[in-house]
Design an enzyme around this catalytic site. Structure first.
Site, mmCIF file in Angstrom:
data_model
loop_
_atom_site.group_PDB
_atom_site.id
_atom_site.type_symbol
_atom_site.label_atom_id
_atom_site.label_comp_id
_atom_site.label_asym_id
_atom_site.label_seq_id
_atom_site.Cartn_x
_atom_site.Cartn_y
_atom_site.Cartn_z
ATOM 1 N N LYS A 114 56.275 -4.250 17.902
ATOM 2 C CA LYS A 114 55.836 -3.081 18.998
ATOM 3 C C LYS A 114 56.917 -1.693 18.699
ATOM 4 C CE LYS A 114 55.107 -2.782 23.883
ATOM 5 N NZ LYS A 114 55.501 -1.488 24.041
ATOM 6 N N GLY A 142 17.238 8.233 38.987
ATOM 7 C CA GLY A 142 15.707 8.215 39.426
ATOM 8 C C GLY A 142 15.083 9.374 38.676
ATOM 9 N N ASP A 178 15.463 15.993 51.072
ATOM 10 C CA ASP A 178 16.307 15.016 52.221
ATOM 11 C C ASP A 178 17.531 15.718 52.655
ATOM 12 O OD1 ASP A 178 17.484 12.906 53.490
ATOM 13 O OD2 ASP A 178 17.307 11.518 51.831
#
Length: 784
Positions: A180, A651, A704
């Site tokens: 490490k 969408g 909307d």
């Protein structure tokens, strides 16, 4: 002249005879440039105007692309012209160059640089750079692709694969073990434009590690991406984070070394699906074919038992061992394919306060540190050792501007509050310690350095042994064994159960794929979700099964996530509130696909901070009409001095989002939104409607405005939609909102790669300071 690597901009000295550009080179000026007008447009049109802010060159300049013969010969030549301003000097500038004979970097004259010898020297005093002595880059060798490699573009950035902490390394033939390293994790990419080095979070640190550029560009490949760690070895040859911090603070490049341990791309091939052992072999050959200088090293592994490697690492005083599955692909995020075992307890902590030195010195006496549990910052103790005189002074200078009036950390014992100067939790430090006490306080902690590559919000208490990493049972008749969490199935520290469950049948995307997606987009997505109540769409068995919206959560559901109690008609209800990447992954583990935040933040539910118009077209409406409508709304809002942003919905529609200062009430914002939408409908009633009734939408776009009410929501940016193809609601720059835009290209499989190659189109949203003015209200027919 031909294009030169950017590295030339930071080197000077005498290039030896026989080499390209032989002679003495000086960095005569240095500074910044500022485009006048649209710099990209000017470049395309061949007339780029800009200001220079240099030590010698200042004022206005123009670059003009040469036409005529150079254009016919396809040479991209430019003429540099000084504008006639107060910085312009008579003549052609020769006098200025001759009068100022001094480097902007080293302050040496040309004569002094000539006497420096026949080797390249560093651009900064008392520094060395191995690029000085590098030979020309060797030609890339022809290579056969390794098994599992596939053709693919070189990614600008790949989030790193991370190791899961465990107590001891695993044994078994499927594992290899590496020492490490104690430094900064780095993603390095190199192509025709040169080498770049990026931190684990994608920050560009190429300049900080500029010593490594030349050796990297000398490696025998046309393009590659490797994963490694930049370290500074100590006198024993061990990596030392403290020594690295000192080197970077002093801008001392001499001992910076990159240990490379994985290869992700090589000359047109994406290697991430190849086995680790094959990737490492290709990496070894690449580095061994380089210049041979010591600053780029191959991080070798050890084929021995985990127990043996760990014991030896502990005896040598190393930090620990990283163990990896030999035959596994490279997967960004935290997985159980890679595990880490530390010889000494060590982790990052958030600095929450400091004390002064007992003798009244100018530095600090101790740091007060903590870690996050959800959105709570928990006390972990004081760190009073490990500082040099220089680091003590540096910490004091960094912490003083962060002073806070009160403690922002919890569970501090009364006796530990005395003499503490509290600070905002913005700095992260690395601490080595013996163990935790029964009171959950660090025992014998020692400061190792600051971690500038870590986000404080990601600092949690590390716990080992929570993940099963031993080889799975392979006996075919052992069918009653309880299913374990797969080695692939740890994402952002969260174990994903039923990871192979198919969520999107048409694409084959699994529950694990959804979790990995949300981890990949978290840095961009979380800022738009943090501190907002959420409504969530759950699909426990996938989108082909039952999906349902859930707003309220009981205390036993997702207990690790924060909650906000909201007074509603039926009484107080709990909403989930997110703070970090792991929270997003936790939702994916719970079967949640879509996220829909409120338009306000938790600390003031009565004051919205955004306005949303959802353009929802009837199926018969052409995409071009939706685009034209969005652009018209943008201009209409701009005429009212309101800046807006765009995103796809996942969408066929678009969202136009207007950030607001938290001043107006919900009623005022909704009133404006309704009047705005109705004014658009009034202008073209055959094209638009503001009425939500389905039968009135035929052939029209429904504008909307009903998203703008307390408790109403809109799908979050970067949220996956529970629809065929796993589409994503994608923030977009306005210049890309065109008839050629294909919203379907933004999906779970494609967005992570797309966001790594482009700037955040909503990066400036948080900087916008605007409100709905009286003039804007009058413009849509609202009379005060």
């Amino acid at each position: 002249m031909e294009d030169h690597p950017l590295a030339y901009g930071s080197f000077e000295g005498t290039i030896p005879a026989g080499q390209y550009g032989a002679g003495t080179v000086m960095v005569w000026d240095q500074g910044t440039w500022e485009p006048i007008g649209d710099g990209r447009k000017g470049y395309v049109e061949g007339k780029l105007k800009f200001l220079l802010h240099g030590q010698h060159l200042k004022g206005g300049w123009t670059l003009v692309r040469m036409r005529g013969r150079s254009q016919e010969e396809r040479r991209d030549n430019w003429l540099l012209i000084k504008e006639r301003d107060r910085f312009a000097l008579p003549g052609n500038g020769d006098a200025l160059v001759q009068d100022v004979d001094e480097s902007a970097l080293s302050r040496k004259t040309m004569e002094q640089l000539e006497r420096s010898g026949g080797q390249w020297i560093s651009s900064r005093p008392a520094r060395t750079n191995e690029a000085a002595t590098l030979p020309k880059k060797r030609a890339a060798r022809a290579r056969a692709p390794i098994p599992g490699a596939r053709r693919g573009a070189l990614e600008d950035f790949v989030p790193p694969q991370l190791a899961t902490p465990i107590a001891r390394p695993p044994n078994g033939e499927n594992w290899l073990h590496e020492i490490k390293l104690d430094g900064y994790r780095i993603y390095c990419r190199r192509d025709a434009r040169g080498a770049r080095l990026l931190t684990r979070t994608g920050q560009d640190w190429t300049e900080r590690f500029r010593r490594l550029i030349g050796p990297l560009e000398a490696l025998p490949a046309d393009a590659f991406a490797l994963d490694g760690e930049v370290v500074v070895p100590d006198e024993k040859g061990h990596s030392s984070f403290g020594a690295l911090q000192e080197a970077l603070s002093a801008d001392d490049q001499r001992r910076l070394t990159l240990f490379a341990f994985d290869l992700l791309h090589l000359d047109g091939y994406d290697l991430r699906n190849a086995a680790l052992v094959d990737r490492k072999q290709a990496l070894r050959e690449l580095i061994e074919g380089g210049s041979g200088v010591g600053s780029i090293r191959y991080s070798d592994h050890i084929d021995a038992t985990g127990e043996e490697v760990f014991r030896r690492a502990s005896e040598l005083g190393l930090e620990g061992v990283v163990s990896k599955q030999k035959d596994r692909p490279y997967r960004s995020g935290r997985t159980a394919d890679w595990v880490k075992s530390k010889c000494h307890a060590r982790q990052e902590f958030v600095i929450v306060g400091f004390t002064l030195q007992k003798k009244g010195g100018p530095g600090i006496g101790a740091l007060v540190v903590g870690y996050f549990v959800n959105d709570r910052l928990i006390y972990a103790g004081r760190v009073g050792t490990g500082f040099t005189h220089e680091t003590s002074l540096d910490l004091r200078a960094r912490l003083e501007p962060l002073r806070a009036a009160r403690a922002l950390v919890e569970q501090v014992p009364p006796e530990m509050r005395s003499g503490v100067y509290w600070v905002k939790p913005e700095l992260v430090c690395d601490v080595e310690f013996l163990s935790w006490t029964r009171d959950n306080v660090l025992r014998q902690p020692s400061f190792q350095g600051l971690r500038e590559d870590k986000n404080p919000r990601d600092v949690v208490r590390e716990r080992t042994g929570a993940v099963e990493v031993q080889d799975p049972v392979r006996k075919s008749d052992d069918r009653k064994a309880p299913p374990a969490v797969g080695r692939d199935s740890i994402v952002a520290g969260i174990a994903i159960t039923h990871a192979t469950r198919v969520i999107f049948p048409d694409t084959g995307a699994t529950k694990l794929d959804v979790a990995r997606y949300y981890e990949a987009v978290a840095d961009l997505m979380v800022p738009h979700l943090r501190e907002r109540p959420l409504s969530l769409l759950r699909c426990p068995e996938g989108v082909a099964g039952t999906c349902f919206f859930q707003k309220h959560f009981g205390r036993t559901e997702l207990p690790s996530l924060s909650r906000l109690s909201v007074q509603e008609r039926k009484g107080k209800m709990d909403y989930l509130v997110l703070h970090r990447a792991s929270d997003l992954v936790e939702l994916a583990q719970y079967g949640i696909i879509e996220l829909h935040p409120w338009g306000c933040r938790a600390d003031d539910l009565e004051r919205p901070d955004q306005l949303i118009f959802d353009l929802d077209p009837d199926p018969s409406v052409a995409w071009a009409t939706v685009v034209d409508t969005a652009l018209a709304l943008r201009q209409h809002l701009a005429d009212m001095d309101l800046v807006s942003f765009a995103k796809t919905t996942g969408g066929k529609g678009l969202h136009v989002v207007v950030p607001l200062q938290r001043e107006a009430s919900w009623d005022m914002v909704k009133e404006f939104a309704r009047a705005f939408a109705e004014s658009v409908v009034e202008a073209a009633p055959s094209m638009f409607t503001a009425n939500p009734l389905k039968r009135l939408r035929k052939g029209k776009i429904f504008i909307d405005y009903l998203r703008n009410d307390k408790g109403s929501t809109a799908v979050a940016p970067y949220s996956v939609r529970a629809r065929e193809g796993a589409p994503v609601s994608m923030p977009m720059p306005w210049e890309e909102i065109t008839k050629k835009l294909a919203p379907g290209r933004f999906a779970l499989r494609t967005v992570p790669a797309l966001i790594s190659n482009r700037a955040d189109p909503w990066r400036d949203m948080a900087k916008v300071r605007q409100h709905i003015t009286a003039r804007a209200r009058r413009a849509v027919g609202i009379n005060e």
